[in-house]
Write a protein that holds these residues in place. Structure first.
Motif, PDB file in Angstrom:
ATOM      1  N   LYS A 276       0.975  -1.237  -0.038  1.00 25.96           N
ATOM      2  CA  LYS A 276      -0.006   0.119  -0.144  1.00 25.96           C
ATOM      3  C   LYS A 276       0.746   1.277   0.120  1.00 25.96           C
ATOM      4  N   HIS A 277       2.012   1.167   0.473  1.00 22.99           N
ATOM      5  CA  HIS A 277       2.913   2.324   0.296  1.00 22.99           C
ATOM      6  C   HIS A 277       3.651   2.490  -0.915  1.00 22.99           C
ATOM      7  N   LEU A 278       3.551   1.730  -1.864  1.00 24.49           N
ATOM      8  CA  LEU A 278       4.011   1.727  -3.081  1.00 24.49           C
ATOM      9  C   LEU A 278       2.952   2.114  -4.106  1.00 24.49           C
ATOM     10  N   PHE A 279       1.929   1.470  -4.026  1.00 26.11           N
ATOM     11  CA  PHE A 279       0.544   1.417  -4.805  1.00 26.11           C
ATOM     12  C   PHE A 279      -0.607   1.721  -4.093  1.00 26.11           C
ATOM     13  N   PRO A 280      -0.818   2.912  -3.559  1.00 28.00           N
ATOM     14  CA  PRO A 280      -1.795   2.927  -2.586  1.00 28.00           C
ATOM     15  C   PRO A 280      -3.209   2.642  -3.166  1.00 28.00           C
ATOM     16  N   LEU A 281      -3.553   3.347  -4.435  1.00 27.42           N
ATOM     17  CA  LEU A 281      -4.876   2.984  -5.158  1.00 27.42           C
ATOM     18  C   LEU A 281      -5.257   1.685  -5.606  1.00 27.42           C
ATOM     19  N   THR A 282      -3.835   1.130  -6.173  1.00 26.99           N
ATOM     20  CA  THR A 282      -4.163  -0.409  -6.392  1.00 26.99           C
ATOM     21  C   THR A 282      -4.347  -1.337  -5.250  1.00 26.99           C
ATOM     22  N   ASP A 283      -3.790  -0.908  -3.976  1.00 18.45           N
ATOM     23  CA  ASP A 283      -3.996  -1.671  -2.979  1.00 18.45           C
ATOM     24  C   ASP A 283      -5.376  -1.560  -2.558  1.00 18.45           C
ATOM     25  N   LEU A 347     -11.401   9.504 -20.085  1.00 19.52           N
ATOM     26  CA  LEU A 347     -10.301   8.593 -19.872  1.00 19.52           C
ATOM     27  C   LEU A 347      -9.157   9.780 -19.695  1.00 19.52           C
ATOM     28  N   PHE A 348      -8.953  10.744 -20.312  1.00 19.21           N
ATOM     29  CA  PHE A 348      -7.992  11.688 -20.123  1.00 19.21           C
ATOM     30  C   PHE A 348      -8.034  12.265 -18.576  1.00 19.21           C
ATOM     31  N   ALA A 349      -9.069  12.520 -18.148  1.00 23.22           N
ATOM     32  CA  ALA A 349      -8.962  12.962 -16.790  1.00 23.22           C
ATOM     33  C   ALA A 349      -8.620  12.065 -15.764  1.00 23.22           C
ATOM     34  N   ALA A 350      -9.281  10.876 -15.858  1.00 22.32           N
ATOM     35  CA  ALA A 350      -8.914   9.686 -14.848  1.00 22.32           C
ATOM     36  C   ALA A 350      -7.615   9.273 -15.262  1.00 22.32           C
ATOM     37  N   ALA A 351      -6.941   9.307 -16.323  1.00 23.43           N
ATOM     38  CA  ALA A 351      -5.356   8.960 -16.466  1.00 23.43           C
ATOM     39  C   ALA A 351      -4.598   9.828 -15.691  1.00 23.43           C
ATOM     40  N   GLY A 352      -4.850  11.216 -16.022  1.00 21.94           N
ATOM     41  CA  GLY A 352      -4.275  12.399 -15.177  1.00 21.94           C
ATOM     42  C   GLY A 352      -4.268  12.145 -13.799  1.00 21.94           C
ATOM     43  N   ASP A 353      -5.613  12.005 -13.266  1.00 19.17           N
ATOM     44  CA  ASP A 353      -5.683  12.062 -11.775  1.00 19.17           C
ATOM     45  C   ASP A 353      -4.821  10.711 -11.096  1.00 19.17           C
ATOM     46  N   VAL A 354      -4.973   9.627 -11.796  1.00 21.09           N
ATOM     47  CA  VAL A 354      -4.231   8.432 -11.137  1.00 21.09           C
ATOM     48  C   VAL A 354      -2.950   8.429 -11.271  1.00 21.09           C
ATOM     49  N   LEU A 355      -2.449   8.979 -12.541  1.00 20.52           N
ATOM     50  CA  LEU A 355      -0.739   9.078 -12.484  1.00 20.52           C
ATOM     51  C   LEU A 355      -0.349  10.222 -11.691  1.00 20.52           C
ATOM     52  N   HIS A 356      -1.147  11.173 -11.377  1.00 17.02           N
ATOM     53  CA  HIS A 356      -0.576  12.027 -10.699  1.00 17.02           C
ATOM     54  C   HIS A 356      -0.311  11.677  -8.984  1.00 17.02           C
ATOM     55  N   CYS A 359       2.433   9.227  -9.028  1.00 27.61           N
ATOM     56  CA  CYS A 359       3.913   9.785  -8.946  1.00 27.61           C
ATOM     57  C   CYS A 359       4.231  10.476  -7.676  1.00 27.61           C
ATOM     58  N   SER A 360       3.129  10.603  -6.756  1.00 28.78           N
ATOM     59  CA  SER A 360       3.619  11.361  -5.568  1.00 28.78           C
ATOM     60  C   SER A 360       4.293  10.139  -4.398  1.00 28.78           C
ATOM     61  N   HIS A 361       4.148   9.075  -5.045  1.00 26.71           N
ATOM     62  CA  HIS A 361       4.711   7.658  -4.232  1.00 26.71           C
ATOM     63  C   HIS A 361       5.928   7.091  -4.890  1.00 26.71           C
ATOM     64  N   THR A 362       5.906   7.062  -6.069  1.00 27.61           N
ATOM     65  CA  THR A 362       6.869   6.575  -6.998  1.00 27.61           C
ATOM     66  C   THR A 362       6.930   7.283  -8.274  1.00 27.61           C
ATOM     67  N   ALA A 363       8.147   8.149  -8.377  1.00 31.46           N
ATOM     68  CA  ALA A 363       8.195   9.187  -9.276  1.00 31.46           C
ATOM     69  C   ALA A 363       8.279   8.627 -10.680  1.00 31.46           C
ATOM     70  N   VAL A 364       7.333   8.263 -11.216  1.00 28.42           N
ATOM     71  CA  VAL A 364       7.365   7.492 -12.737  1.00 28.42           C
ATOM     72  C   VAL A 364       8.060   8.762 -13.565  1.00 28.42           C
ATOM     73  N   PRO A 365       9.043   8.422 -14.473  1.00 28.03           N
ATOM     74  CA  PRO A 365       9.491   9.408 -15.263  1.00 28.03           C
ATOM     75  C   PRO A 365       8.053   9.799 -16.623  1.00 28.03           C
ATOM     76  N   LYS A 366       8.198  10.935 -17.055  1.00 30.34           N
ATOM     77  CA  LYS A 366       7.415  11.107 -17.819  1.00 30.34           C
ATOM     78  C   LYS A 366       7.146  10.361 -19.105  1.00 30.34           C
ATOM     79  N   ARG A 367       8.436   9.945 -19.634  1.00 29.88           N
ATOM     80  CA  ARG A 367       8.469   9.065 -20.895  1.00 29.88           C
ATOM     81  C   ARG A 367       7.490   7.830 -20.612  1.00 29.88           C
ATOM     82  N   PHE A 368       7.504   7.325 -19.264  1.00 25.30           N
ATOM     83  CA  PHE A 368       6.850   6.337 -19.017  1.00 25.30           C
ATOM     84  C   PHE A 368       5.348   6.371 -18.885  1.00 25.30           C
TER      85      PHE A 368
END
Length: 470
Positions: A276-283, A347-356, A359-368
């Motif tokens: 849960k500390h790495l993927f809180p939404l998924t957990d 889809l665009f809004a949901a993707a932005g929310d979830v990725l934001h 990234c506050s937990h694991t800083a996924v680079p923009k290219r990914f």
């Protein structure tokens, strides 16, 4: 690959016996309870060690310094596993290491100053012996929670060993004398197939909370168990991972799930309540059911990743994050659809929310994150495969990842996608002319005015199914 590693470990453990020890003459090695073993008798042979690593050790020795192989390479050699990385430790300071190797050497790091020695594309990491536990030393900085922020205090091998994390990673090998040096019963823990920390686990985890997930990774990779003393503090100290930089946690996530033992890593992280500390939404979403069935997509994705690594195929971090975050994104998308947004905007809004949030937990680079968005977007576009669209979609740089993603969705229970997956499978096996005819046939077979509606309620939240996982 994991099965081969387990078999190799079992064979090596069976051959490690107390009789395979010998003392080193002279006073080169000090300290209490230090044990030494013949490297050859422990299964260590120079032909198994990368030539660049041996050259680095012998170059430092010729310059008048001590130098040893240390850590995972020594552990793996003793377990009969071919090492992938070779770390070296020395009494030379980083600046002195640079003087030995000159233009081939680059000094890196602030928290721990290290030297990287380059041999073409290969990098050999060289560290200077760490010093003792003087917390007031100006080169050591510790925050109020006990986390080690900077540690560039240098010392001797007798001191260095106590700065390392796990006993099985604190074995030193001198290739010149063919000697394994063991201060902390690391060989005994190899025999017991357990992960044990050096020193007080409560203190060591506070110094560096990442040690908790490193312990999980080594346990999964080697098929070991955590020693009871290593397990005990995790439930209470897991929250300290929130204080680790999100950039560092991204690197650790890749090591965890691209280790070839992703399923075991996932199970252990969940067992110790660290996931849960790495993927809180998924957990949180894994705590719910999808139409009365456990959510299987993450499991299928990790199994696919393990298979690719076992087959020496490349793996993409974007695919991992796309799979981990797919269902949280779809839940958010459904909320936006309910609010009246168009499917594309939702889809665009949901993707932005979830990725934001991620990234506050694991800083996924923009290219990914850009690739993650592409994989998700193509899940809806691959349905529109009539005529020229099929060739355009097939040419998309993220097509293969999106196609594989549909495959794991089918395996996870979305059987309504099987015809689509099979169609794209057949399409890819045809030559270009046959692909055109195959796609045009879709146009002829289509019935005008009959457009199948997607199940917009598939990811709708229901109050009687919602749950949290603290």
């Amino acid at each position: 690959m994991i099965k081969r590693i387990f078999n190799a470990i079992s064979r090596r453990l069976a051959r490690i016996t107390p009789e395979q020890t010998r003392e080193v003459t002279g006073a080169e090695i000090s300290g209490t309870n230090v044990q030494t073993y013949s490297g050859h008798q422990q299964g260590i042979h120079h032909r198994l060690i990368d030539k660049a690593a041996l050259d680095t050790v012998f170059s430092l020795k010729r310059a008048g310094y001590e130098a040893y192989l240390v850590g995972g390479a020594v552990r793996d050699l003793m377990l009969g596993i071919e090492p992938k990385d070779f770390d070296i430790v020395t009494n030379a300071s980083p600046d002195q290491v640079k003087q030995v190797f000159r233009h081939r050497c680059q000094l890196i790091g602030r928290r721990f100053r290290l030297a990287h020695v380059r041999y073409g594309r290969l990098i050999i990491e060289v560290a200077t012996f760490r010093g003792g536990q003087d917390d007031n030393h100006p080169a050591r900085q510790i925050d109020d929670s006990g986390r080690l922020l900077r540690d560039n205090v240098y010392g001797t091998m007798d001191e260095d060993v106590w700065r390392r994390d796990f006993t099985i990673n604190a074995l030193y090998y001198d290739p010149k004398r063919d000697v394994v040096i063991d201060y902390v019963d690391g060989r005994e823990d190899l025999q017991a197939a357990q992960i044990a920390l050096i020193g007080d686990p409560w203190v060591r985890y506070r110094e560096d909370p990442v040690r908790m997930i490193r312990a999980v990774r080594f346990a999964a990779k080697l098929g070991f168990n955590l020693a009871p003393s290593a397990e005990a503090p995790i439930a209470e100290l897991g929250g300290l991972l929130k204080e680790v930089s999100n950039a560092r946690l991204f690197d650790e996530v890749l090591k965890l799930f691209h280790s070839g033992a992703a399923i075991l890593v996932f199970e252990k992280l969940r067992h110790y309540d660290l996931f849960k500390h790495l993927f809180p939404l998924t957990d949180a979403i894994l705590a719910t059911e999808n139409e009365h069935f456990p959510r299987q997509l993450v499991i299928e994705a990790l199994q696919s990743t393990d298979r690719r690594i076992a087959e020496d195929k490349p793996v993409n971090p974007a695919f991992l994050f796309a799979a981990m975050l797919w269902e949280p994104m779809m839940q958010a998308r459904q909320d936006y659809l309910d609010d009246g947004l168009s499917p594309q905007d939702a889809l665009f809004a949901a993707a932005g929310d979830v990725l934001h949030i991620q990234c506050s937990h694991t800083a996924v680079p923009k290219r990914f994150t850009a690739q993650v968005r592409d994989i998700w977007n193509l899940q809806f576009r691959l349905h529109k495969r009539f005529g020229d669209r099929a060739a355009a979609l097939r040419a998309h740089p993220r097509f293969r990842a999106a196609y594989d993603f549909i495959g794991i969705r089918v395996a996870a229970g979305e059987t309504e996608l099987k015809d689509l997956f099979d169609w794209w499978t057949d399409y890819q096996e045809k030559d270009p002319l046959e692909q055109i005819r195959f796609a045009n046939q879709m146009v002829r077979d289509a019935k005008p005015g009959r457009r199948k509606r997607s199940n917009r309620n598939f990811y709708r939240k229901k109050s009687d199914q919602s749950a949290t996982h603290d």
